[in-house]
Design a protein around this motif. Structure first.
Motif, short mmCIF file in Angstrom:
data_model
loop_
_atom_site.label_atom_id
_atom_site.label_comp_id
_atom_site.label_asym_id
_atom_site.label_seq_id
_atom_site.Cartn_x
_atom_site.Cartn_y
_atom_site.Cartn_z
N UNK A 66 0.83 -1.20 0.00
CA UNK A 66 0.00 0.00 0.00
C UNK A 66 0.86 1.25 0.00
N UNK A 67 0.23 2.39 -0.21
CA UNK A 67 0.94 3.66 -0.27
C UNK A 67 1.67 4.01 1.01
N UNK A 68 1.17 3.54 2.17
CA UNK A 68 1.83 3.84 3.45
C UNK A 68 2.91 2.83 3.80
N UNK A 69 3.21 1.92 2.87
CA UNK A 69 4.26 0.93 3.11
C UNK A 69 3.77 -0.41 3.62
N UNK A 70 2.49 -0.51 3.98
CA UNK A 70 1.94 -1.77 4.49
C UNK A 70 1.96 -2.84 3.39
N UNK A 71 2.43 -4.03 3.74
CA UNK A 71 2.45 -5.15 2.81
C UNK A 71 1.24 -6.04 3.10
N UNK A 72 0.36 -6.19 2.12
CA UNK A 72 -0.87 -6.96 2.28
C UNK A 72 -0.77 -8.24 1.45
N UNK A 73 -1.09 -9.36 2.07
CA UNK A 73 -1.05 -10.66 1.39
C UNK A 73 -2.38 -11.37 1.58
N UNK A 74 -2.89 -11.96 0.52
CA UNK A 74 -4.06 -12.83 0.59
C UNK A 74 -3.67 -14.19 0.05
N UNK A 75 -3.88 -15.23 0.84
CA UNK A 75 -3.63 -16.60 0.41
C UNK A 75 -4.94 -17.37 0.45
N UNK A 76 -5.28 -18.03 -0.64
CA UNK A 76 -6.49 -18.85 -0.72
C UNK A 76 -6.08 -20.31 -0.80
N UNK A 77 -6.44 -21.07 0.23
CA UNK A 77 -6.16 -22.50 0.30
C UNK A 77 -7.45 -23.23 -0.07
N UNK A 78 -7.55 -23.62 -1.35
CA UNK A 78 -8.78 -24.25 -1.83
C UNK A 78 -8.99 -25.62 -1.21
N UNK A 79 -7.90 -26.33 -0.94
CA UNK A 79 -8.01 -27.69 -0.41
C UNK A 79 -8.66 -27.69 0.98
N UNK A 80 -8.28 -26.72 1.80
CA UNK A 80 -8.80 -26.65 3.17
C UNK A 80 -9.97 -25.68 3.31
N UNK A 81 -10.32 -24.98 2.22
CA UNK A 81 -11.39 -23.98 2.24
C UNK A 81 -11.09 -22.87 3.26
N UNK A 82 -9.87 -22.35 3.18
CA UNK A 82 -9.39 -21.34 4.12
C UNK A 82 -8.81 -20.17 3.35
N UNK A 83 -9.11 -18.96 3.82
CA UNK A 83 -8.56 -17.72 3.27
C UNK A 83 -7.74 -17.06 4.37
N UNK A 84 -6.52 -16.64 4.06
CA UNK A 84 -5.63 -16.01 5.05
C UNK A 84 -5.24 -14.62 4.56
N UNK A 85 -5.58 -13.60 5.35
CA UNK A 85 -5.12 -12.24 5.08
C UNK A 85 -3.99 -11.93 6.04
N UNK A 86 -2.91 -11.36 5.53
CA UNK A 86 -1.83 -10.91 6.40
C UNK A 86 -1.49 -9.46 6.08
N UNK A 87 -1.30 -8.67 7.12
CA UNK A 87 -0.87 -7.28 6.94
C UNK A 87 0.39 -7.05 7.76
#
Length: 276
Positions: A66-87
């Protein structure tokens, strides 16, 4: 501007058909595939977004700064039906914070939220220098993250938690309604801990209203995935006999924002959530 029609010239990204041999730039079938896309942020700045797909592990990952330097990650694990957001949020050293603060939000992955990993692995850009904006803006989703996830046991929920959330061991959050879904699938419930809520602590305030930096409060954090392939596009063809068939010929891109509310033991961990 939306792409019109199904001609390849109208598509931002192309889906290559399956080839008998390895795709260009890939080590072989099932190898990790990466695509870098230039996207425009809401403040007008342009950043580079990385999209990775692993069809063997059946997961995808998107990352942008992001513009303020924050690193945003989205991981989608289809096998486990899990979504992980990391900031990864840059800390305010002058206010006693560490160099950066890490947060992880884990939610259920629903069908058709994002294109499959095998389709993501076949994406190729036609014009890599183009600055892209999503064709569809999906509504802001508010999520009450009322459960903490134990990092040491999180691999049972998704093996990706161990790597993605390693900097956020004490700040991994999920929702009770998602926990119920995973428990029905046989996930070990001992990894979850229900967090204090306003009903448990009558004087528990939102952090932006709390004047004491060392008191517990309900923190709010928002993030946005500015550009991601949310749907497949199909085109039609007609063979010599006149029979019509459809085939994958591109993607539709979306933008979606998320707002997370969660308990913190002290406001010092939520200094961005202040009234200005």
């Amino acid at each position: 501007m939306r792409a019109r029609g199904c001609g390849l010239s109208a598509l931002l990204l192309l889906l290559l058909p399956l080839a008998p041999g390895p795709l260009p730039g890939r080590a072989g079938p099932g190898a990790l595939s990466e695509l870098r896309v230039r996207v425009r942020l809401p403040d007008g700045q342009v950043t580079e977004e990385s999209l990775q797909a692993d069809s063997d592990a059946d997961c995808i990952s998107l990352e942008l700064r992001k513009g303020d330097g924050t690193l945003v990650t989205l991981t989608a694990d289809f096998r486990q039906e899990v979504k992980i957001f990391r900031a990864l949020i840059l800390g305010e050293l002058e206010r006693g914070q560490s160099q950066f603060q890490a947060l992880c939000f884990v939610t259920r992955l629903h069908r058709n939220e994002i294109i499959p990993s095998e389709s993501m692995a076949k994406l190729r850009q036609k014009n890599p220098k183009t600055v892209r904006q999503a064709e569809e803006v999906r509504g802001l989703e508010h999520l009450n993250m009322d459960v903490a996830v134990n990092f040491s046991k999180g691999a049972q929920l998704s093996p990706h938690i161990h790597n993605i959330c390693s900097e956020a061991k004490e700040a991994i959050y999920t929702r009770e309604e998602d926990v119920k879904f995973w428990l029905e699938k046989g996930v070990d419930g001992s990894m979850f801990e229900v967090l204090p809520q306003s009903a448990d602590l009558p004087d528990l305030q939102r952090c932006k209203l709390c004047l004491d930096r060392w008191k517990p409060c309900i923190c709010s954090y928002s993030l946005s995935i500015e550009w991601y392939p949310c749907m497949l596009k199909y085109c039609k063809s007609r063979d010599a006999s006149g029979k019509v068939s459809s085939y994958k010929c591109g993607i539709r891109s979306c933008q979606k924002g998320y707002g997370f509310d969660y308990y913190v033991p002290q406001k010092q961990l939520c200094l961005w959530d202040e009234e200005t």
